[in-house]
Write an enzyme that holds these catalytic residues in place. Structure first.
Site, PDB file in Angstrom:
ATOM      1  N   ASP A 140       0.663  -1.047   0.161  1.00 29.91           N
ATOM      2  CA  ASP A 140      -0.198   0.092  -0.082  1.00 29.91           C
ATOM      3  C   ASP A 140       0.704   1.089   0.237  1.00 29.91           C
ATOM      4  OD1 ASP A 140      -2.399   1.344   0.142  1.00 29.91           O
ATOM      5  OD2 ASP A 140      -2.424   1.311   2.436  1.00 29.91           O
ATOM      6  N   ASP A 174       2.797   5.144  -5.416  1.00 29.88           N
ATOM      7  CA  ASP A 174       2.189   6.109  -5.415  1.00 29.88           C
ATOM      8  C   ASP A 174       3.073   7.280  -5.636  1.00 29.88           C
ATOM      9  OD1 ASP A 174       0.725   8.242  -4.515  1.00 29.88           O
ATOM     10  OD2 ASP A 174       0.170   7.494  -2.380  1.00 29.88           O
ATOM     11  N   GLU A 187      -1.385   6.009  -8.723  1.00 25.56           N
ATOM     12  CA  GLU A 187      -2.488   6.941  -8.113  1.00 25.56           C
ATOM     13  C   GLU A 187      -2.119   8.267  -8.921  1.00 25.56           C
ATOM     14  OE1 GLU A 187      -2.956   7.212  -3.899  1.00 25.56           O
ATOM     15  OE2 GLU A 187      -3.744   9.417  -3.892  1.00 25.56           O
TER      16      GLU A 187
HETATM   17  P1  13P Z   1      -8.772   4.880   5.788  1.00 29.02           P
HETATM   18  O1  13P Z   1      -7.911   5.816   6.399  1.00 29.02           O
HETATM   19  O2  13P Z   1     -10.125   5.377   5.262  1.00 29.02           O
HETATM   20  O3  13P Z   1      -9.273   3.551   6.313  1.00 29.02           O
HETATM   21  O4  13P Z   1      -8.128   4.520   4.117  1.00 29.02           O
HETATM   22  C1  13P Z   1      -7.332   3.666   4.258  1.00 29.02           C
HETATM   23  C2  13P Z   1      -6.635   3.629   2.951  1.00 29.02           C
HETATM   24  O5  13P Z   1      -6.602   4.301   1.982  1.00 29.02           O
HETATM   25  C3  13P Z   1      -5.207   2.666   2.905  1.00 29.02           C
HETATM   26  O6  13P Z   1      -4.539   3.122   1.774  1.00 29.02           O
HETATM   27  O1  G3H Z   2      -3.306   5.024   3.594  1.00 30.99           O
HETATM   28  C1  G3H Z   2      -2.586   4.753   4.528  1.00 30.99           C
HETATM   29  C2  G3H Z   2      -2.805   3.604   5.341  1.00 30.99           C
HETATM   30  O2  G3H Z   2      -3.988   3.941   6.215  1.00 30.99           O
HETATM   31  C3  G3H Z   2      -1.706   3.175   6.127  1.00 30.99           C
HETATM   32  O3  G3H Z   2      -1.467   3.807   7.301  1.00 30.99           O
HETATM   33  O4  G3H Z   2       1.016   4.209   6.975  1.00 30.99           O
HETATM   34  O5  G3H Z   2       0.129   4.511   9.212  1.00 30.99           O
HETATM   35  O6  G3H Z   2       0.359   2.205   8.359  1.00 30.99           O
HETATM   36  P1  G3H Z   2      -0.020   3.798   8.056  1.00 30.99           P
HETATM   37 ZN    ZN Z   3      -4.588   4.830   0.891  1.00 31.47          ZN
END
Ligand code: 13P
Ligand code: G3H
Ligand code: ZN
Length: 309
Positions: free
Chosen positions: A82, A104, A134
């Site tokens: 992510d 990203d 993105e």
């Molecule tokens: P939320 O903060 O709304 O749960 O979004 C999480 C997210 O986009 C992780 O990439």
């Molecule tokens: O979009 C981001 C996620 O909520 C991940 O959050 O970087 O604190 O693990 P984090």
């Molecule tokens: Zn996100």
């Protein structure tokens, strides 16, 4: 089971008008909760880890943990990075066995975002790994990066971006944001923009194209109240109402990211367990309450996104 390629799963979801949930993990409890939810609902999902989660758990440890957890799970599970911020972290995750990565480059100038995304696509595709990119920026905080104001995705630019980079899915900005404080007034999403983005991209690709919604937690008032009853201080938290998410899923969003709602559910239950059981000093007892509530929340999300009646 090995980690699933999301591309055929996206096509199945789009043909059946539902979106796959993508759930952030960082430890044993979050991983087990996600795998149990996939097992119980029989709906495929993404298990995703941010840079922060990877530095918390350790890359090798996280991959081994998720691998072990899915061994007896017959439902496809995608292991996804992510918000990968550069080529290096994407490469490390591809090499470590992830089946999908997000690059990203949304904070970069347009041409630099294209260049970086294309570099990751070229590397990942050679290894059979899918790439999410993105375009446009979401308000909120991810890891150590804070964005004050959203920049909504431009539809014509989105089509050009997909054509030039060959990314397999695209995260768009239409009004959602990261974290627990998403709207100060009425919650709205720009559905006209979503429809246009989808139309112009599909004129280029010629096939149903998977769009991704980040920042999609609903931040239930009931859970805020529950956490506050047991000592949390959360103020004016506000998320994306479920009916807006359902509409987005029916309009061609194929992946919906959820992290904040899982954190909130786990925190509320762990706080409750600690307060209600002051003599307990066995972490397994309060962590299992948290784990169960994450699983319940994921199953609820899967139904909300149309994955199961
Ligand atoms: P939320 O903060 O709304 O749960 O979004 C999480 C997210 O986009 C992780 O990439
Ligand atoms: O979009 C981001 C996620 O909520 C991940 O959050 O970087 O604190 O693990 P984090
Ligand atoms: Zn996100």
């Amino acid at each position: 089971m090995s980690f699933a390629d999301p591309r055929p799963l996206f096509q199945k979801a789009l043909s059946q008008s539902f979106a796959m949930g993508a759930f952030n993990v960082y430890n044993l409890e979050t991983v087990q909760a996600a795998v149990s939810a996939a097992n119980d609902t029989s709906v495929p999902l993404f298990i995703q880890a941010s840079k922060g989660a990877i530095s918390y758990a350790g890359l090798d440890c996280l991959v081994a943990l998720v691998s072990a957890a899915i061994q007896d799970c017959p439902i496809p599970i995608v292991l996804h990075l992510d918000h990968g911020e550069d080529f290096d972290i994407c490469k490390k995750c591809v090499d470590a066995g992830f089946s999908s990565v997000m690059i990203d480059g949304s904070s970069l100038p347009y041409m630099e975002n294209i260049k970086l995304t294309k570099e990751v696509v070229d590397y990942a595709h050679k290894k059979g790994v899918a790439v999410e990119a993105e375009l446009g920026q979401l308000k909120g905080v991810e890891d150590d990066v804070s964005v004050e104001e959203s920049t909504y995705t431009d539809p014509a630019q989105a089509a050009d971006f997909v054509q030039k980079t060959g990314c397999d899915s695209l995260a768009i900005s239409i009004g959602t944001s990261h974290g627990a404080y998403k709207f100060s007034g009425t919650a709205t999403l720009d559905f006209a923009r979503l429809a246009l983005i989808k139309k112009v991209i599909e004129e280029i690709t010629g096939y149903p194209y998977p769009l991704v919604l980040h920042g999609a937690s609903s931040v239930s008032m009931d859970w805020i109240a529950h956490a506050e009853k047991y000592g949390a201080v959360l103020g004016d938290a506000k998320g994306v109402p479920e009916d807006l998410l359902q509409k987005a899923c029916k309009m061609g969003v194929a992946k919906v990211n959820v992290d904040t709602d899982l954190r909130l559910a786990m925190t509320a239950r762990v706080r409750e367990s600690l307060v209600e059981n002051p003599k307990n000093i066995d972490p397994r007892k309060y962590l299992s309450s948290g784990r169960q509530e994450i699983q319940n929340t994921i199953e609820h999300k899967i139904r909300t996104f149309g994955g199961r009646e």
